[in-house]
Design an enzyme around this catalytic site. Structure first.
Site, PDB file in Angstrom:
ATOM      1  N   ALA A 182     -23.753  -7.139  10.934  1.00 20.71           N
ATOM      2  CA  ALA A 182     -24.104  -5.719  10.782  1.00 20.71           C
ATOM      3  C   ALA A 182     -25.026  -5.448   9.609  1.00 20.71           C
ATOM      4  O   ALA A 182     -25.729  -4.430   9.584  1.00 20.71           O
ATOM      5  CB  ALA A 182     -22.826  -4.897  10.653  1.00 20.71           C
ATOM      6  N   GLY A 227     -28.005  -0.898  10.006  1.00 15.93           N
ATOM      7  CA  GLY A 227     -29.068  -0.243  10.779  1.00 15.93           C
ATOM      8  C   GLY A 227     -28.693  -0.048  12.248  1.00 15.93           C
ATOM      9  O   GLY A 227     -28.778   1.062  12.770  1.00 15.93           O
ATOM     10  N   LYS A 228     -28.260  -1.125  12.891  1.00 16.10           N
ATOM     11  CA  LYS A 228     -27.966  -1.014  14.323  1.00 16.10           C
ATOM     12  C   LYS A 228     -26.585  -0.421  14.560  1.00 16.10           C
ATOM     13  O   LYS A 228     -26.355   0.282  15.530  1.00 16.10           O
ATOM     14  CB  LYS A 228     -28.111  -2.373  14.999  1.00 16.10           C
ATOM     15  CG  LYS A 228     -29.531  -2.862  14.839  1.00 16.10           C
ATOM     16  CD  LYS A 228     -29.890  -4.044  15.621  1.00 16.10           C
ATOM     17  CE  LYS A 228     -31.311  -4.462  15.293  1.00 16.10           C
ATOM     18  NZ  LYS A 228     -31.542  -4.761  13.854  1.00 16.10           N
ATOM     19  N   CYS A 260     -35.263 -10.731  14.947  1.00 13.95           N
ATOM     20  CA  CYS A 260     -36.578 -10.108  14.719  1.00 13.95           C
ATOM     21  C   CYS A 260     -37.564 -11.244  14.480  1.00 13.95           C
ATOM     22  O   CYS A 260     -38.300 -11.254  13.506  1.00 13.95           O
ATOM     23  CB  CYS A 260     -36.547  -9.092  13.586  1.00 13.95           C
ATOM     24  SG  CYS A 260     -35.823  -9.678  12.057  1.00 13.95           S
ATOM     25  N   ASP A 308     -26.938  -9.694  15.932  1.00 17.39           N
ATOM     26  CA  ASP A 308     -28.302  -9.477  15.402  1.00 17.39           C
ATOM     27  C   ASP A 308     -28.466 -10.573  14.350  1.00 17.39           C
ATOM     28  O   ASP A 308     -28.263 -10.356  13.160  1.00 17.39           O
ATOM     29  CB  ASP A 308     -28.379  -8.066  14.804  1.00 17.39           C
ATOM     30  CG  ASP A 308     -29.772  -7.713  14.341  1.00 17.39           C
ATOM     31  OD1 ASP A 308     -30.730  -8.330  14.820  1.00 17.39           O
ATOM     32  OD2 ASP A 308     -29.900  -6.812  13.492  1.00 17.39           O
ATOM     33  N   ASP A 323     -19.938  -8.751   8.560  1.00 15.27           N
ATOM     34  CA  ASP A 323     -21.035  -9.456   7.885  1.00 15.27           C
ATOM     35  C   ASP A 323     -20.429 -10.334   6.804  1.00 15.27           C
ATOM     36  O   ASP A 323     -19.361 -10.032   6.266  1.00 15.27           O
ATOM     37  CB  ASP A 323     -22.056  -8.497   7.267  1.00 15.27           C
ATOM     38  CG  ASP A 323     -23.440  -9.154   7.132  1.00 15.27           C
ATOM     39  OD1 ASP A 323     -24.321  -8.872   7.962  1.00 15.27           O
ATOM     40  OD2 ASP A 323     -23.627  -9.975   6.200  1.00 15.27           O
TER      41      ASP A 323
HETATM   42  C1  LIG Z   1     -30.847  -9.639  10.790  1.00 20.35           C
HETATM   43  S1  LIG Z   1     -29.665  -9.329   9.600  1.00 20.35           S
HETATM   44  C2  LIG Z   1     -28.761  -8.002  10.273  1.00 20.35           C
HETATM   45  C3  LIG Z   1     -29.450  -6.670  10.212  1.00 20.35           C
HETATM   46  C4  LIG Z   1     -28.582  -5.529  10.654  1.00 20.35           C
HETATM   47  N1  LIG Z   1     -27.960  -5.772  11.951  1.00 20.35           N
HETATM   48  C5  LIG Z   1     -29.361  -4.237  10.710  1.00 20.35           C
HETATM   49  O1  LIG Z   1     -29.683  -3.757  11.801  1.00 20.35           O
HETATM   50  O2  LIG Z   1     -29.649  -3.685   9.640  1.00 20.35           O
HETATM   51  C6  LIG Z   1     -28.566 -10.666   9.757  1.00 20.35           C
HETATM   52  C7  LIG Z   1     -27.286 -10.529   9.012  1.00 20.35           C
HETATM   53  O3  LIG Z   1     -26.464 -11.649   9.334  1.00 20.35           O
HETATM   54  C8  LIG Z   1     -25.613 -11.863   8.248  1.00 20.35           C
HETATM   55  N2  LIG Z   1     -24.978 -13.196   8.395  1.00 20.35           N
HETATM   56  C9  LIG Z   1     -25.408 -14.382   7.953  1.00 20.35           C
HETATM   57  N3  LIG Z   1     -24.527 -15.348   8.285  1.00 20.35           N
HETATM   58  C10 LIG Z   1     -23.536 -14.752   8.970  1.00 20.35           C
HETATM   59  C11 LIG Z   1     -22.324 -15.228   9.586  1.00 20.35           C
HETATM   60  N4  LIG Z   1     -21.996 -16.516   9.550  1.00 20.35           N
HETATM   61  N5  LIG Z   1     -21.536 -14.339  10.191  1.00 20.35           N
HETATM   62  C12 LIG Z   1     -21.872 -13.012  10.221  1.00 20.35           C
HETATM   63  N6  LIG Z   1     -22.996 -12.505   9.662  1.00 20.35           N
HETATM   64  C13 LIG Z   1     -23.819 -13.371   9.049  1.00 20.35           C
HETATM   65  C14 LIG Z   1     -26.518 -11.685   7.046  1.00 20.35           C
HETATM   66  O4  LIG Z   1     -25.762 -11.410   5.887  1.00 20.35           O
HETATM   67  C15 LIG Z   1     -27.396 -10.521   7.503  1.00 20.35           C
HETATM   68  O5  LIG Z   1     -26.907  -9.314   7.011  1.00 20.35           O
END
Ligand SMILES: C[S@@+](CC[C@H](N)C(=O)[O-])C[C@H]1O[C@@H](n2cnc3c(N)ncnc32)[C@H](O)[C@@H]1O
Length: 460
Positions: free
Chosen positions: A219, A223-224, A342, A289, A242
């Protein structure tokens, strides 16, 4: 400050914000000009470095001069230039960009030029990635109506940012320029958020319904999550997972502003956290995401092309695949799993989707492109995956794959039986409604049935 950014220890916008906070003496116009020039240098770094080789003075000053000349115009700079610098700028202005190899002209590291160069219409894509992005905002459907907000903006002081309805998103408004929207009352009251149109469209693929259990597995700063929660009309339960406590902390005021009360933020240790395991088979919708290279967002984050590395990419791909497998366990039979990045790079996108399908026979692929195209007039996509591109769709580069967990035979039979009972009940109600006729008017339960059962997807 430019020298510090170019060490790549932090994201460029974080270093820039810190520097601007430490220089409160600068007015808002100066700040905007500094920021524009810095981002111009990041977009054109390789070309500017090559131009800098024939220049004079410290290397970072040469870069700054090129960035300022491109954004402010040569005339504004003239009084501050040494004669040798002015001659050098004249020399550089005469270089024909078409004479430079693409990786220099469009300022890409070789590895990325090679990867993006292998994609369809790569020249157009690479050129679009090197442009400034417009500012997209999303109207919160819980608090405001997009068309009303748009009409008010077009009639108000915001009209100077040329607000237009987004091409595809039913909640989007596109602005030109750099308004400080975080000071607008509608932002402070949770009526609007900043969100790229491509990111908004992903919610149409998740399509959560009222009352469901939904998981936003990565999350981040929410944003989403915000749009998913609004589509659920703040009902049901929306887990925002997250691993980053800092990001989820940034999400909390956004959840509060938006008026959502169905979001449960959970900091997890990793994709195999016990709290994830407890939700096995429970969620109707799960969005992954995934953490990714972010190459689709180069318009907004040009420093990523310098901060990313192929070795790190391989590690990211392993993580993406682990997260997707763990998230998949949470999906209920018949439920939906959406994998999104993305990125524009196949190894983070369709390759991940194919690996997942091959190793998870309990899931089947849904044509994500057809699903989205059916909701957005004029959106052209070649399925079965969604790949949004700045040169084609005017959005950041986004990828999405949609999977559904096959129903167990027992569950499929149960659903069939439920559908038969519902159809019989509806037909009995039809008969009753006809019998009461006009007397009952619009207030009959019959009219309200489809309304109450309407999916959140239809509310947009
Ligand atoms: C692309 S960003 C997400 C952006 C968010 N969904 C938004 O719309 O603002 C990816 C996210 O994955 C998280 N992440 C990294 N490893 C992870 C894991 N093993 N399990 C869950 N989240 C993880 C990161 O901390 C980061 O916040």
């Amino acid at each position: 400050m430019l020298g510090e950014i170019l060490q790549w220890a932090w994201p460029a916008d974080a270093t820039l914000s810190r520097w601007l906070r430490a220089h409160r003496e600068l007015g808002s116009r100066d700040r905007a000009e500094v920021a524009e020039a810095v981002f111009d240098v990041l977009r054109n770094l390789r070309r500017y470095r090559q131009f800098g080789e024939s220049g004079v003075g410290p290397a970072s000053r040469r870069l700054a001069v090129l960035g300022l000349a491109a954004t402010l115009g040569r005339g504004e700079l003239e009084p501050g230039l040494a004669p040798a610098e002015a001659d050098w700028l004249d020399h550089v202005a005469n270089i024909d960009p078409a004479s430079l190899p693409r990786a220099v002209r469009e300022s890409l590291p070789d590895w990325l030029d090679e990867r993006l160069g292998a994609l369809e219409d790569s020249d157009a894509l690479i050129e679009a990635l090197n442009q400034q992005a417009p500012l997209d905002i999303r109207v919160n459907p819980m608090k405001a109506d997009r068309d009303e907000v748009l009409a008010a903006m077009q009639d108000g002081p915001e009209s100077r940012y040329l607000p237009q309805a987004s091409a595809y998103s039913p909640w989007g408004i596109r602005l030109q320029g750099r308004p400080a929207i975080n000071r607008w009352p509608l932002f402070e009251s949770g009526g609007i958020e900043v969100q790229d149109e491509g990111s908004q469209l992903l919610a149409l693929l998740v399509a959560p319904r009222r009352g469901e259990m939904v998981i936003d597995f990565c999350a981040g700063a929410g944003g989403k999550t915000l749009l998913l929660g609004a589509l659920m009309r703040s009902t049901g339960r929306l887990y925002a997972f997250d691993v980053s406590a800092a990001r989820l902390t940034r999400a909390k005021p956004r959840f509060a502003r938006s008026g959502l009360s169905n979001v449960v933020p959970v900091v997890i240790d990793g994709e195999n956290d016990a709290r994830v395991k407890r939700l096995a088979g429970k969620a109707q919708r799960v969005l992954v995401d995934a953490p990714c290279s972010g190459i689709g967002t180069l318009r907004r984050n040009p420093d990523l092309k310098w901060r990313q590395h192929p070795d790190a990419l391989a590690e990211l791909c392993t993580l993406q695949s682990r997260i997707l497998s763990s998230a998949a366990r949470c999906v209920a039979p018949g439920g939906r799993l959406v994998y999104a990045t993305c990125s524009l790079l196949p190894e983070e996108n369709e390759a991940q989707a194919e690996i997942f399908l091959a190793s998870h026979p309990e899931f089947e692929r849904v044509d994500a492109a057809a699903l989205l195209a059916a909701r957005c007039d004029g959106l052209v996509l070649a399925g079965p995956y969604v790949q949004l591109r700045p040169d084609v769709h005017g959005t950041d580069g986004f990828f999405a794959a949609v999977f559904e967990r096959r129903k167990t035979p027992a569950r499929a039979a149960e659903e069939e039986a439920e559908a038969v009972v519902k159809a019989a009940a509806a037909s009995a109600e039809d008969d009753g409604a006809e019998a009461v006729g006009d007397e009952a008017g619009e207030d009959t339960g019959h009219v309200q049935v489809p309304e109450a059962g309407r999916s959140a997807e239809d509310q947009g």
